[in-house]
Scaffold this active site. Structure first.
Site, short mmCIF file in Angstrom:
data_model
loop_
_atom_site.label_atom_id
_atom_site.label_comp_id
_atom_site.label_asym_id
_atom_site.label_seq_id
_atom_site.Cartn_x
_atom_site.Cartn_y
_atom_site.Cartn_z
N TYR A 16 -25.45 -27.33 2.66
CA TYR A 16 -26.19 -26.50 3.30
C TYR A 16 -25.34 -25.32 3.91
O TYR A 16 -24.20 -25.33 3.30
CB TYR A 16 -26.91 -27.21 4.32
CG TYR A 16 -28.15 -26.62 5.25
CD1 TYR A 16 -29.16 -26.46 4.18
CD2 TYR A 16 -28.08 -26.48 6.54
CE1 TYR A 16 -30.33 -25.65 5.01
CE2 TYR A 16 -29.07 -25.97 7.10
CZ TYR A 16 -30.26 -25.33 6.50
OH TYR A 16 -31.24 -25.12 7.17
N ARG A 42 -34.27 -12.82 -0.07
CA ARG A 42 -33.44 -12.65 0.98
C ARG A 42 -32.81 -13.87 1.30
O ARG A 42 -33.11 -14.63 2.14
CB ARG A 42 -34.21 -12.10 2.25
CG ARG A 42 -33.39 -11.55 3.53
CD ARG A 42 -33.03 -12.67 4.40
NE ARG A 42 -34.19 -13.55 5.02
CZ ARG A 42 -33.89 -14.58 5.40
NH1 ARG A 42 -32.97 -15.68 5.21
NH2 ARG A 42 -35.20 -15.37 5.93
N LYS A 52 -32.57 -27.08 0.92
CA LYS A 52 -33.40 -27.60 2.00
C LYS A 52 -34.05 -28.96 1.43
O LYS A 52 -34.30 -29.54 2.58
CB LYS A 52 -34.61 -26.65 2.10
CG LYS A 52 -34.01 -25.09 2.45
CD LYS A 52 -34.18 -25.04 3.97
CE LYS A 52 -33.35 -23.90 4.44
NZ LYS A 52 -33.35 -23.67 6.04
N GLU A 79 -39.42 -19.98 1.79
CA GLU A 79 -38.00 -19.60 2.40
C GLU A 79 -37.28 -18.74 1.63
O GLU A 79 -37.24 -18.32 0.62
CB GLU A 79 -37.30 -21.10 1.85
CG GLU A 79 -35.82 -21.40 2.42
CD GLU A 79 -36.03 -21.74 3.93
OE1 GLU A 79 -36.63 -22.53 4.21
OE2 GLU A 79 -35.29 -21.16 4.68
N ASP A 80 -36.80 -17.81 2.70
CA ASP A 80 -35.88 -16.73 2.17
C ASP A 80 -36.58 -15.56 1.42
O ASP A 80 -36.06 -15.13 0.54
CB ASP A 80 -34.50 -17.34 1.55
CG ASP A 80 -33.54 -18.19 2.57
OD1 ASP A 80 -34.09 -18.14 3.70
OD2 ASP A 80 -32.70 -18.35 2.43
N ASP A 94 -40.35 -21.33 6.87
CA ASP A 94 -39.21 -22.17 7.95
C ASP A 94 -38.54 -20.82 8.45
O ASP A 94 -38.14 -21.10 9.63
CB ASP A 94 -38.25 -22.68 6.68
CG ASP A 94 -37.24 -23.38 7.43
OD1 ASP A 94 -37.18 -23.86 8.38
OD2 ASP A 94 -36.12 -23.58 6.90
N ASP A 95 -38.19 -19.81 7.96
CA ASP A 95 -37.41 -18.60 8.42
C ASP A 95 -38.17 -17.97 9.69
O ASP A 95 -37.67 -17.64 10.76
CB ASP A 95 -37.23 -17.50 7.68
CG ASP A 95 -36.35 -18.20 6.29
OD1 ASP A 95 -35.37 -18.61 6.71
OD2 ASP A 95 -36.78 -18.23 5.24
N ASN A 142 -26.86 -16.43 9.08
CA ASN A 142 -26.22 -17.14 8.04
C ASN A 142 -25.65 -16.55 6.87
O ASN A 142 -26.57 -15.46 6.56
CB ASN A 142 -27.07 -18.60 7.83
CG ASN A 142 -27.55 -19.29 9.01
OD1 ASN A 142 -26.65 -19.74 9.65
ND2 ASN A 142 -28.79 -19.58 9.11
O1 LIG Z 1 -30.79 -21.82 5.49
C1 LIG Z 1 -30.21 -21.77 6.99
O2 LIG Z 1 -29.30 -22.28 7.14
C2 LIG Z 1 -31.25 -21.21 7.94
C3 LIG Z 1 -32.37 -20.39 7.19
O3 LIG Z 1 -33.16 -20.87 6.89
C4 LIG Z 1 -31.59 -19.04 6.96
O4 LIG Z 1 -30.60 -18.61 7.48
O5 LIG Z 1 -32.37 -18.44 6.05
MG LIG Z 2 -34.01 -19.60 5.31
#
Ligand SMILES: O=C([O-])CC(=O)C(=O)O
Ligand SMILES: [Mg+2]
Length: 591
Positions: A139, A192, A210, A282-283, A305-306, A447
């Site tokens: 991760y 992103r 994830k 996600e992202d 999640d974000d 991150n």
């Molecule tokens: O993935 C991770 O560590 C946390 C998160 O969702 C991100 O930064 O987009």
């Molecule tokens: Mg994320």
């Protein structure tokens, strides 16, 4: 050389096989949970899978040297393995020993991915038993580097790639995936990736990572998890020119072309897996993330999640931090650097929680929450040009250009970095926070580590050891003035596996903000006095499976209360039920 592989029930109550596999003598529900009756328990159930050489190549059932002599005989393995028989614990010990030989984090990542491909149960046993050591490997931060180099390190597909080339055929593509009973999908379009920007098709590392946490931390069985990357091109010039790039070599499709592909995807998912499949976005970039969540939240079980996971985890940390700092959320002033998914998501959940606690209208509670974006403080005079998700945060104030000026003007008690840009909490900014706060709360959430707004060491040093600090990516403990400071990790990994488990086990069909608040409360309640004494605002990750069960129970309880759960009747003890649903990485005995 196909024969029947029989697994006895010894040492296992949770099964992780596809309920549609050939099963005899036992019954399974959709979690892969064993629901056999008393008399069925005396009959071992069996499934048809490969044996012999193919069994050693089947990651779901391979045990390597842990196959017992009897198993080797009954499954045509004699001679395919050296004579020794070892326990799973010894395998874990050996793998950890090997893992620690690698000095380069990416090598550790690749070793973990190889293990996942070779022996799934051992991979999860390793991850669960050594979660604090291995989380930074599978991760953040290492997964970020893995995505940047995904083209070079790509070996085998670990999820589905849906590109513009698959337009009109997405349902067919979903049906190519070998597992049929999917309960969670994590999907990205790679625009992103963490704070690293557009990584196009190579963002696949994120859904894969994830989902491995969904299993390791939340106990969702691996065969129910499906990583997906939607490839509409990339605007990353470096990748477009990289000979090892694995995605479409074109600039990103936008507008109607993008919307149509996403819509076909969302429709196909529901058609193929039903309405209870959880789709975690996600992202995605800001300009799509909010719209996708809004568009599909009334028709699908979607979770961003974000926006939502990060909000829930940060609220939990703040509630815990206030126990050390004093006051209620309503007494505090919040300043964010970054007004994207994480920033506005957290801001909204804080406002919602204050409104619940005080009965104040939402517009009132928003007034103590300020956001700075790349153009400076978000103020009323900028209203016209603001994206819709920033508008609620435009307050009356003269324009302010820099973060430092905003900090000095607003005098926040809580400073939260969600900008995706590293080194933005400078010495002056942290010193300013420490000048008017006895215990400034500083969260550097971006991150991976390279994008963190400041390091743990900087936060503690520049505040003379007074900051309450947590970060999105892990930092090692810091010694300052003879005292050891252990920074917390404010990462949505604390929350999404538990929320997912709660939604799945209750058969919930929609995500509601109250579930995020419930998850947040459940997490905050897990921070012990002992954690507080160390200055921590999150419990250690080593207890994460217990924490996830607590979160799942609270989320499911809320879903039942709101009438959104379809799995009836409601189990009496939801925590026990959550625990009983969780995947176990222990080997089963094969007859
Ligand atoms: O993935 C991770 O560590 C946390 C998160 O969702 C991100 O930064 O987009
Ligand atoms: Mg994320």
């Amino acid at each position: 050389m196909e024969s029947t592989l029989q697994e006895t029930r010894e040492g296992s109550t949770v099964l992780d096989m596809d309920p549609k596999s050939t099963v005899s003598g036992g019954v399974q529900d959709v979690y892969g949970e064993d629901t056999a009756t008393e008399d069925q328990l005396v009959t071992p159930w069996s499934i048809s899978v490969a044996s012999g050489y193919s069994l050693l190549r089947d990651p779901h059932h391979n045990k390597g040297l842990a196959f017992a002599i009897k198993e080797r005989d009954s499954h045509f393995l004699r001679g395919l393995l050296p004579p020794v028989v070892v326990s799973q614990d010894l395998q874990v010990k050996k793998m950890m020993h090997n893992m620690r030989q690698y000095e380069v984090p990416l090598q550790k990542y690749m070793a973990m991915m190889d293990l996942q491909e070779m022996n799934e149960k051992l991979f999860y046993k390793l991850l669960i038993d050594n979660v604090e050591e291995l989380l930074p490997v599978v991760y953040t931060p290492t997964v970020g580097e893995a995505c940047q180099k995904y083209g070079s390190i790509f070996r085998r597909p670990q999820g589905l790639f849906i590109s513009l080339n698959e337009k009109g055929r997405i349902l067919e593509v979903l049906r190519n995936w070998p597992e049929k009973n999917i309960e969670v999908i994590v999907v990205t379009d790679g625009e992103r990736i963490l704070g690293l920007g557009d990584l196009g098709c190579q963002g696949m590392g994120i859904p894969v990572g994830k989902l491995s946490l969904y299993t390791a931390l939340g106990g969702v069985r691996p065969s129910a998890c499906l990583p997906i990357t939607i490839d509409v091109g990339t605007n990353n010039e470096k990748l477009l020119e990289d000979e090892f790039y694995i995605g479409l070599r074109q600039r990103r499709a936008t507008g109607q072309e993008y919307a149509e592909l996403l819509d076909e995807f969302m429709t196909a998912v529901k058609q193929n897996y039903g309405e209870k499949v959880l789709i975690q976005f996600e992202d995605f970039a800001n300009h799509n993330a909010f719209d996708l969540l809004a568009k599909y939240s009334t028709t699908h079980l979607v979770f961003n999640d974000d926006i939502q996971g990060t909000a829930s985890v940060v609220l939990a940390g703040l509630v815990a931090a206030l126990k050390q700092v004093g006051g209620t959320l309503a007494d505090h002033r919040f300043l964010f650097l970054g007004a994207g998914e994480a920033g506005t998501g957290i801001a909204k959940l804080i406002a919602l929680e204050i409104s619940k606690q005080t009965n104040m209208p939402l517009e009132e509670t928003q007034k103590n929450i300020w956001l700075v974006d790349s153009k400076g403080l978000i103020v009323k005079s900028r209203m016209e040009s603001l994206q819709h998700f920033k508008k609620p945060w435009a307050h009356d104030h003269e324009p302010v250009k820099t973060l430092l000026d905003a900090v000095n003007d607003i005098k926040p008690t809580v400073l939260i970095g969600t900008s995706g840009v590293g080194q933005t909490f400078t010495k002056e900014v942290v010193e300013a926070m420490a000048s008017f706060n006895e215990k400034p709360i500083i969260l550097s959430l971006s991150n991976p580590t390279s994008q963190s707004e400041c390091t743990a060491e900087e936060a503690y040093t520049w505040s003379q050891g007074r900051a309450i600090f947590a970060s999105g990516s892990p930092f090692p403990p810091v010694e300052y003035d003879g005292k050891l400071f252990v920074p917390g990790q404010a990462n949505n990994a604390y929350i999404f596996p538990g929320i997912g488990l709660g939604l799945i086990m209750s058969g919930t069909i929609r995500v509601h903000d109250d579930m995020l608040l419930a998850a947040s409360e459940a997490l905050a309640a897990q921070v012990t006095e002992e954690n507080f004494e160390k200055g921590l605002i999150y419990p250690p990750f080593k207890n994460i499976r217990k924490i996830s069960a607590q979160i799942a129970a609270k989320v499911a309880a809320k879903a039942y209360e709101l009438g959104l759960a379809t799995r009836l009747p409601q189990p009496k003890d939801l925590v026990k039920h959550a625990e009983s649903c969780m995947y176990s990485p222990s080997y089963r005995n094969y007859r």
